[in-house]
Scaffold this motif. Structure first.
Motif, PDB file in Angstrom:
ATOM      1  N   GLU A  46      19.260  69.687  28.703  1.00 27.09           N
ATOM      2  CA  GLU A  46      18.558  70.949  28.972  1.00 27.09           C
ATOM      3  C   GLU A  46      17.852  70.893  30.324  1.00 27.09           C
ATOM      4  O   GLU A  46      17.911  71.847  31.110  1.00 27.09           O
ATOM      5  N   THR A  47      17.214  69.782  30.614  1.00 34.28           N
ATOM      6  CA  THR A  47      16.515  69.622  31.889  1.00 34.28           C
ATOM      7  C   THR A  47      17.472  69.760  33.065  1.00 34.28           C
ATOM      8  O   THR A  47      17.171  70.444  34.049  1.00 34.28           O
ATOM      9  N   GLN A  48      18.632  69.130  32.966  1.00 33.93           N
ATOM     10  CA  GLN A  48      19.616  69.211  34.044  1.00 33.93           C
ATOM     11  C   GLN A  48      20.168  70.628  34.197  1.00 33.93           C
ATOM     12  O   GLN A  48      20.345  71.124  35.311  1.00 33.93           O
ATOM     13  N   GLN A  50      18.648  73.372  33.442  1.00 33.46           N
ATOM     14  CA  GLN A  50      17.581  74.176  34.045  1.00 33.46           C
ATOM     15  C   GLN A  50      17.458  73.880  35.530  1.00 33.46           C
ATOM     16  O   GLN A  50      17.336  74.799  36.338  1.00 33.46           O
TER      17      GLN A  50
END
Length: 70
Positions: A46-48, A50
């Motif tokens: 999810e971080t990547q 985003q």
């Protein structure tokens, strides 16, 4: 688009440039996840996504263009 064509309202077009930009963003995400061996961690994924703006909201606007009418 053909000169006589009429696209429906809201039509977006993926061009060679926007496809290349999308490909680069996806490649960067995959490299980052593989380098950190984080591909099994939903939070890291999810971080990547985003960080590279590959979220559902806005993806069409970022990686496509409105048709030109001449």
């Amino acid at each position: 688009m053909e000169r006589n064509a009429v696209a429906p309202t809201g039509t977006r077009i993926i061009t060679e440039t926007t496809m290349a930009t999308l490909g680069q963003a996806v490649r960067k995400v995959m490299i980052a996840l593989a380098d950190a061996d984080a591909w099994r961690e939903p939070g890291a994924i999810e971080t990547q996504f985003q960080a590279h703006r590959l979220l559902v909201a806005g993806i069409a606007e970022r990686f496509s263009v409105k048709p030109r009418y001449t």
